[in-house]
Design a protein around this motif. Sequence first.
Motif, short mmCIF file in Angstrom:
data_model
loop_
_atom_site.label_atom_id
_atom_site.label_comp_id
_atom_site.label_asym_id
_atom_site.label_seq_id
_atom_site.Cartn_x
_atom_site.Cartn_y
_atom_site.Cartn_z
N THR A 194 7.99 -4.54 6.47
CA THR A 194 6.62 -4.96 6.74
C THR A 194 6.37 -6.20 5.90
OG1 THR A 194 5.89 -2.70 7.16
CG2 THR A 194 4.20 -4.31 6.61
N PHE A 195 5.93 -7.27 6.57
CA PHE A 195 5.74 -8.55 5.90
C PHE A 195 4.27 -8.80 5.59
CE2 PHE A 195 9.79 -10.80 6.10
CZ PHE A 195 10.51 -10.00 6.96
N GLY A 196 4.05 -9.53 4.53
CA GLY A 196 2.73 -10.05 4.25
C GLY A 196 2.43 -11.25 5.14
N GLY A 197 1.21 -11.75 5.03
CA GLY A 197 0.78 -12.85 5.89
C GLY A 197 1.35 -14.21 5.51
N GLY A 198 2.02 -14.27 4.37
CA GLY A 198 2.64 -15.53 3.97
C GLY A 198 1.73 -16.38 3.11
N SER B 8 0.80 -1.22 0.00
CA SER B 8 0.00 0.00 0.00
C SER B 8 0.84 1.27 0.00
CB SER B 8 -0.92 0.02 1.23
OG SER B 8 -0.14 0.05 2.41
N TYR B 9 2.13 1.17 0.17
CA TYR B 9 2.95 2.38 0.31
C TYR B 9 3.12 3.07 -1.04
CZ TYR B 9 6.72 5.41 1.84
OH TYR B 9 7.48 6.49 2.14
N GLY B 10 2.97 4.40 -1.07
CA GLY B 10 2.98 5.13 -2.33
C GLY B 10 4.33 5.65 -2.78
N GLY B 11 5.32 5.63 -1.92
CA GLY B 11 6.61 6.20 -2.29
C GLY B 11 7.59 5.16 -2.80
N THR B 12 8.85 5.52 -2.77
CA THR B 12 9.90 4.59 -3.18
C THR B 12 9.97 3.42 -2.21
OG1 THR B 12 11.18 6.40 -4.12
CG2 THR B 12 12.35 4.33 -3.67
N VAL B 13 10.06 2.22 -2.75
CA VAL B 13 10.09 1.04 -1.89
C VAL B 13 11.20 0.08 -2.31
CG1 VAL B 13 7.65 1.07 -1.23
CG2 VAL B 13 8.36 -0.10 -3.33
N ASN B 14 11.65 -0.67 -1.35
CA ASN B 14 12.50 -1.83 -1.61
C ASN B 14 11.64 -3.05 -1.32
OD1 ASN B 14 14.83 -0.16 -2.01
ND2 ASN B 14 14.98 0.02 0.21
N LEU B 15 11.75 -4.05 -2.15
CA LEU B 15 10.84 -5.20 -2.08
C LEU B 15 11.62 -6.50 -1.95
CD1 LEU B 15 8.68 -3.85 -4.99
CD2 LEU B 15 7.87 -4.08 -2.64
N PHE B 16 11.06 -7.42 -1.19
CA PHE B 16 11.75 -8.67 -0.89
C PHE B 16 10.77 -9.84 -0.94
CE2 PHE B 16 15.49 -6.54 0.94
CZ PHE B 16 14.95 -5.31 1.27
N TRP B 17 11.30 -10.99 -1.26
CA TRP B 17 10.61 -12.25 -1.02
C TRP B 17 11.53 -13.13 -0.17
CZ3 TRP B 17 5.82 -14.14 -1.66
CH2 TRP B 17 4.96 -13.45 -2.54
N PHE C 221 7.09 -15.40 1.99
CA PHE C 221 6.69 -14.11 2.54
C PHE C 221 7.19 -12.97 1.66
CE2 PHE C 221 5.09 -15.42 6.65
CZ PHE C 221 5.74 -16.61 6.90
N CYS C 222 6.29 -12.07 1.36
CA CYS C 222 6.64 -10.84 0.67
C CYS C 222 6.89 -9.77 1.73
CB CYS C 222 5.49 -10.44 -0.25
SG CYS C 222 5.75 -8.95 -1.20
N ALA C 223 7.83 -8.86 1.49
CA ALA C 223 8.12 -7.81 2.47
C ALA C 223 8.46 -6.52 1.75
CB ALA C 223 9.27 -8.23 3.38
N VAL C 224 8.13 -5.41 2.39
CA VAL C 224 8.33 -4.09 1.82
C VAL C 224 9.08 -3.22 2.80
CG1 VAL C 224 7.16 -2.00 1.02
CG2 VAL C 224 6.24 -4.24 0.45
N ASN C 225 10.02 -2.45 2.28
CA ASN C 225 10.78 -1.49 3.07
C ASN C 225 10.71 -0.14 2.36
OD1 ASN C 225 12.68 0.08 4.34
ND2 ASN C 225 14.41 -1.17 3.72
#
Lengths: 112, 115
Positions: free
Chosen positions: B104-108, B26-35, B90-94
């Motif tokens: 912030t992690f997703g529910g998996g 949901s974050y609107g700015g620049t993000v770093n993304l992980f799995w 798990f997906c995660a966003v920074n």
Amino acid sequence: SQTIHQWPATLVQPVGSPLSLECTVEGTSNPNLYWYRQAAGRGLQLLFYSIGIGQISSEVPQNLSASRPQDRQFILSSKKLLLSDSGFYLCAWSAGTADGYTFGSGTRLTVV
Amino acid sequence: AQSVSQHNHHVILSEAASLELGCNYSYGGTVNLFWYVQYPGQHLQLLLKYFSGDPLVKGIKGFEAEFIKSKFSFNLRKPSVQWSDTAEYFCAVNPGNNAGNMLTFGGGTRLMVKP
């Protein structure tokens, strides 16, 4: 190389008893340190993070506290455990912004 | 606060089937993304990450993920799964301006691959 140690692996504690979980990191200095709780079907919930000695930020108000007495040591504590504190607790570290985490092996806590 | 959604909680596939796990944030700015992946009885491990550049990133074990900024998505894919891919993902966003580097992690998503 960097390693992260977390103990104990499993713990069964009665309601009302204290808690102390320890996490240490080797091979790096001034890491960012994190405590997460993993609940089945609910993903990972950030509990505390620390960017330096004595600097603790809490993300979720609850029955737990954290401390960082040394650069590479992060402790999760409780004075009186509740049944709802049961879960899988993970410690993690990162080198800084835009880095992924390295996770410890976790502690399975059961409060009875 | 940002949130991460993984809509598929459980996925069951046969070996050699193709995999796509959804992740929206949901974050609107620049993000770093992980799995991240957690194999049974093992630590959470980084599978792949996106910081900038080519939106299609390749990770370990034949996994890849595509960042689609307009859709706020970072779906994980693998053309042909193996039984050994059985794990929780798990997906995660920074957020890029996050001084504490909090994820912030997703529910998996629990993936079961049938041999």
